[in-house]
Scaffold this active site. Structure first.
Site, short mmCIF file in Angstrom:
data_model
loop_
_atom_site.label_atom_id
_atom_site.label_comp_id
_atom_site.label_asym_id
_atom_site.label_seq_id
_atom_site.Cartn_x
_atom_site.Cartn_y
_atom_site.Cartn_z
N LYS A 99 9.11 55.15 12.55
CA LYS A 99 8.66 54.14 13.50
C LYS A 99 7.42 53.38 13.02
CE LYS A 99 11.73 55.02 16.82
NZ LYS A 99 12.76 54.04 17.23
N GLU B 47 7.48 50.42 24.58
CA GLU B 47 8.27 51.43 25.28
C GLU B 47 8.46 52.59 24.31
OE1 GLU B 47 9.72 49.13 23.41
OE2 GLU B 47 10.88 50.56 22.24
N SER C 65 14.87 60.84 9.68
CA SER C 65 14.02 59.84 10.35
C SER C 65 12.70 60.40 10.86
CB SER C 65 14.79 59.20 11.50
OG SER C 65 15.25 60.18 12.41
#
Ligand code: PLP
Length: 393
Positions: free
Chosen positions: A90, A112, A377
């Site tokens: 991210k 969010e 990830s």
């Protein structure tokens, strides 16, 4: 121009576009007109690259997982996004978007988050730049990803609970969009995945494309060839998968995306969008989403907060519909077992999201000479409590 990338109207085949309330028009229009110019500016590129290197710790390693490879009879590499600062992919996107927000003169940042990784990555870059940060998070997710809530608060962010619907990622996204509509002038909304109105899906995919750009170089070094046979990733909204696929969509590479099946695709408690979804509009773009006959969004379910979302980004809808990508799913149980398996075979505790991608390896058959890259990830620190409870440890 690849037919799998966004066209000049903001569409991927029939999917994408910008379906937004009038109040957001100036913001989205400003972004659309400036994002490519800003991203292509050499001074932007230099600052982005420098932060990715010195702050995030890129390039992330491409690790040859030998014991995992032995188990499945293929050469399996893990792209170690879990080793990034803050523990997931991210941060690639939030570094890019905070630099963009700065150049647009925005002083307040909203986001969010589901698993909390995007919230943490946003709070982190806001601390780095001294900007106000508000993160919307479903009440259920605040509870199941508590360590990440603490990290966000420690970095000075305000975490606002979303209390409607299933109290998860979809509902947090609704609240963030509502905030943006009320504060259009000074606020930039850092969307955490390849969802939302154009240009977000393309912009986020470009920031995440570093994953496959590095993979190409690393594969060439390790195997003598820059493409794998198979590239795999889990899909919530689809940003780590979009980054993993970005530089391979026009190559002879199988692209496998793994969604969360929850308790099973027919259980009524699932987030397997491509199995159950139909075409429609969610959070500003036309895509595929889980909905009732009359178009109400169906509440999703997954043990993994980051995959607990009723839609997928428009590029994924197109890769699915066109047949270019293979969209499959893994249940909660399959993912949890895969997470424990990786931990015990390789000494790496994956995020439960990433465990979904690993779970699909169990269902594949290999000839023996395939090169497979799985996007790992994120790391499992945030999920330790969930793993402990699930396995009675
Ligand atoms: C570690 C990790 N992987 C995957 C995801 C899913 O998001 P995306 O599909 O955008 O990569 C999340 C979302 O929070 C995450 O934290």
């Amino acid at each position: 121009m690849s037919k799998y990338q966004v066209d000049n109207r903001g569409y991927y085949g029939p999917f994408g576009g910008a379906y937004i309330p009038e109040m957001l028009f100036p913001n989205v229009e400003q972004l659309e007109q400036q994002y490519l110019e800003i991203m292509n500016d050499p001074s932007f590129r230099a600052e982005f690259d420098q932060l990715l290197k010195d702050y995030v710790g890129r390039p992330s390693p491409l690790y040859h997982a030998k014991r995992l490879s032995e188990r499945y009879g293929a050469t399996i590499f893990l792209k170690r996004e879990d080793l990034n600062h803050t523990g997931a992919h991210k941060i690639n996107n939030t570094i890019g978007q905070i630099l963009l927000a700065e150049r647009l003169g925005k002083k307040r940042i909203i986001a969010e988050t589901g698993a909390g990784q995007h919230g943490v990555a946003t709070a982190t870059v806001c601390a780095l730049k001294g900007l106000e940060c508000v993160v919307y998070m479903g009440e259920v997710d605040i509870e199941r990803q508590a360590p990440n809530v603490a990290r966000m608060k420690m970095m000075g962010a305000t975490v606002v609970p979303a209390t409607s619907g299933s109290k998860t990622l979809k509902d947090a996204t609704n609240e963030a969009l509502r905030d943006w509509i009320n504060n259009p002038l000074d606020t930039h909304y850092i969307i955490g995945s390849v969802v939302g109105p154009h240009p977000y899906p393309d912009m986020v995919a470009r920031f995440q494309s570093i994953i496959s750009a590095e993979t190409k170089i690393q594969l060439l070094e390790k195997t003598g060839k820059e493409t794998p046979d198979i590239a795999m990733a889990c899909v919530g909204g689809g940003s780590n998968a979009a980054g993993m696929f970005y530089n391979f969509v026009d190559d002879d590479v199988r692209l496998i995306a793994v969604e969360a099946a929850g308790h099973g695709v027919d259980s009524g408690e699932t987030a397997a969008t491509t199995v159950l979804g139909k075409e429609g509009v969610l959070h500003g773009s036309r895509s595929i989403l889980m909905q009732t006959e009359d178009g109400q969004v169906v509440e999703p379910y997954s043990i993994s907060a980051g995959l607990d979302y009723p839609g997928i980004g428009p590029q994924h809808a197109w890769l699915f519909k066109s047949g270019r990508g293979e969209y499959v799913s893994a249940t909660d149980d399959e993912a949890m077992q895969a997470g424990l398996r990786l931990t015990q075979l390789e000494g790496i505790i994956p995020a439960i999201e990433s465990s979904h991608a690993l779970a699909h390896l169990e269902k594949m058959t290999f000839k023996g000479d395939e090169v497979v890259v799985v996007c790992l990830s994120g790391r499992g620190d945030k999920d330790l409590d969930n793993y402990m409870k699930y396995f009675n440890l």
